[in-house]
Design a protein around this motif. Structure first.
Motif, short mmCIF file in Angstrom:
data_model
loop_
_atom_site.label_atom_id
_atom_site.label_comp_id
_atom_site.label_asym_id
_atom_site.label_seq_id
_atom_site.Cartn_x
_atom_site.Cartn_y
_atom_site.Cartn_z
N ALA A 178 11.62 4.49 -5.53
CA ALA A 178 12.39 3.63 -4.64
C ALA A 178 11.71 3.46 -3.29
O ALA A 178 11.64 2.36 -2.73
N ARG A 179 11.17 4.58 -2.77
CA ARG A 179 10.48 4.54 -1.49
C ARG A 179 9.23 3.66 -1.57
O ARG A 179 8.93 2.89 -0.65
N LEU A 180 8.50 3.75 -2.67
CA LEU A 180 7.29 2.95 -2.83
C LEU A 180 7.61 1.46 -3.01
O LEU A 180 6.90 0.61 -2.51
N ARG A 181 8.70 1.16 -3.71
CA ARG A 181 9.04 -0.25 -3.94
C ARG A 181 9.35 -1.00 -2.66
O ARG A 181 9.04 -2.18 -2.53
N VAL A 182 9.97 -0.31 -1.69
CA VAL A 182 10.34 -0.99 -0.45
C VAL A 182 9.30 -0.81 0.64
O VAL A 182 9.45 -1.36 1.73
N LYS A 214 -6.72 11.91 -0.79
CA LYS A 214 -7.70 10.87 -1.14
C LYS A 214 -8.25 11.23 -2.52
O LYS A 214 -8.43 12.40 -2.84
N PRO A 215 -8.56 10.25 -3.36
CA PRO A 215 -9.16 10.57 -4.65
C PRO A 215 -10.56 11.17 -4.47
O PRO A 215 -11.32 10.76 -3.59
N THR A 216 -10.86 12.14 -5.31
CA THR A 216 -12.12 12.87 -5.20
C THR A 216 -12.87 12.79 -6.52
O THR A 216 -12.28 12.84 -7.61
N ALA A 218 -1.87 4.30 -0.51
CA ALA A 218 -0.70 5.18 -0.40
C ALA A 218 -0.19 5.57 -1.78
O ALA A 218 0.24 6.71 -2.00
N ALA A 219 -0.23 4.64 -2.72
CA ALA A 219 0.20 4.95 -4.07
C ALA A 219 -0.73 5.98 -4.72
O ALA A 219 -0.28 6.84 -5.47
N THR A 220 -2.01 5.88 -4.42
CA THR A 220 -2.96 6.86 -4.96
C THR A 220 -2.65 8.26 -4.45
O THR A 220 -2.64 9.23 -5.22
N PRO A 235 -4.50 -8.14 -3.83
CA PRO A 235 -3.76 -7.49 -2.75
C PRO A 235 -4.65 -7.20 -1.55
O PRO A 235 -5.87 -7.06 -1.68
N ALA A 236 -4.04 -7.11 -0.39
CA ALA A 236 -4.79 -6.97 0.86
C ALA A 236 -5.61 -5.69 0.91
O ALA A 236 -6.62 -5.63 1.59
N TRP A 237 -5.15 -4.65 0.21
CA TRP A 237 -5.86 -3.37 0.31
C TRP A 237 -7.12 -3.31 -0.55
O TRP A 237 -7.92 -2.39 -0.41
#
Length: 273
Positions: free
Chosen positions: A235-239, A99-101, A205-207, A256-258
């Motif tokens: 590649a994993r993040l794109r899909v 998590k960002p701190t 998740a990207a963070t 975006p939903a998040w």
């Protein structure tokens, strides 16, 4: 005895307030254990988007508690090693938290307090903040925190500050890269909230993956292995569901939903540190 750490959840933001103002939030085993436990819980909290770390009273953290140091000076080398490993675990847990701190540094930070600042992703301070790695004056070294401080300020600067033990002000900390911003004391809450608002628009998740990517950049990999690793990551993040949502929202010109419009965090009932 009051709790050494005040833990408050404000929406998707966790506020951790070190609560030993009478000793300038110096570390002792209870505070180290409380911080580590809170961070361990935060790591698996799927609804949590950010963690803000601060100290109550005049200081952020003065490092090791003097009474604790006196006690450990009488203990065996083995006991001291085990004790130091608990602090090392705290620093690693904070540094690798998915998590960002944000370190909210309103006052002095010395020794291990500097380590906490260095382990946070974002560090914002006020002109009242001062810093020091003064261990050499006691015949000691900032050994446990050294990987994180060196990573924050660089080896060249660490040579000076580790060996002289001199303290430095917030503007110097900004120049060194230990702090990202210095703002007036009455603007500290707003500056932290502005960063939280930005984090609220970032994909969770990207963070987390971004933090892992930066740590991996220091791994001893050859160029081909690094390229393969980074290609596999994107590649994993794109899909992924998050990646699909992010790209879809961009193309469809929608939020975006998040995205969390309420992640400004606020100061909570405890107010500014």
């Amino acid at each position: 005895m009051p709790e050494p750490l005040l833990i408050e959840r404000a929406g998707a933001v966790l506020h951790l307030r070190m609560n030993r103002p009478q000793v300038h939030n110096a570390f002792d085993p209870a505070l180290i254990a409380a911080l580590t436990g809170a961070l361990d819980a935060a790591a698996t909290d799927t609804g949590l988007r950010a963690v803000v770390l601060c100290g109550l009273g005049p200081s952020f953290s003065a490092g090791a508690d003097l009474q604790w140091m006196r006690d450990m000076a009488q203990a065996s080398e083995t006991a001291n090693r085990e004790d130091a490993l608990q602090l090392a675990r705290l620093m690693r847990t904070l540094d690798t938290l998915p998590k960002p701190t944000i370190a909210k540094v309103h006052g002095p930070a010395f020794g291990g307090g500097v380590g906490l600042v260095a382990c946070c992703d974002i560090a914002i301070g006020t002109p009242q903040a001062r810093f020091g790695l003064t261990e050499v004056r006691l015949g000691l070294l900032p050994a446990v925190i050294s990987p994180y401080v060196v990573d924050a300020i660089g080896a060249r600067q660490a040579r000076r500050w580790f060996t002289t033990g001199e303290s430095f002000d917030a503007d110097t900390a900004l120049q060194l890269g230990l702090l990202h911003r210095v703002v007036p004391a009455d603007a500290l809450d707003a500056a932290v909230d502005a960063q939280l608002a930005l984090l609220g628009r970032a994909a969770p998740a990207a963070t987390a993956a971004a933090k892992a990517l930066i740590r991996a950049a220091g791994d001893d990999l050859d160029a081909d292995a690094r390229d393969r690793s980074n290609a596999a990551l994107i590649a994993r993040l794109r899909v992924s569901a998050e990646g699909q949502e992010g790209l879809g929202a961009f193309l469809e010109k929608r939020t975006p939903a998040w995205a969390d419009p309420d992640i400004d965090g606020g100061t909570g009932p405890g107010g500014q540190a």
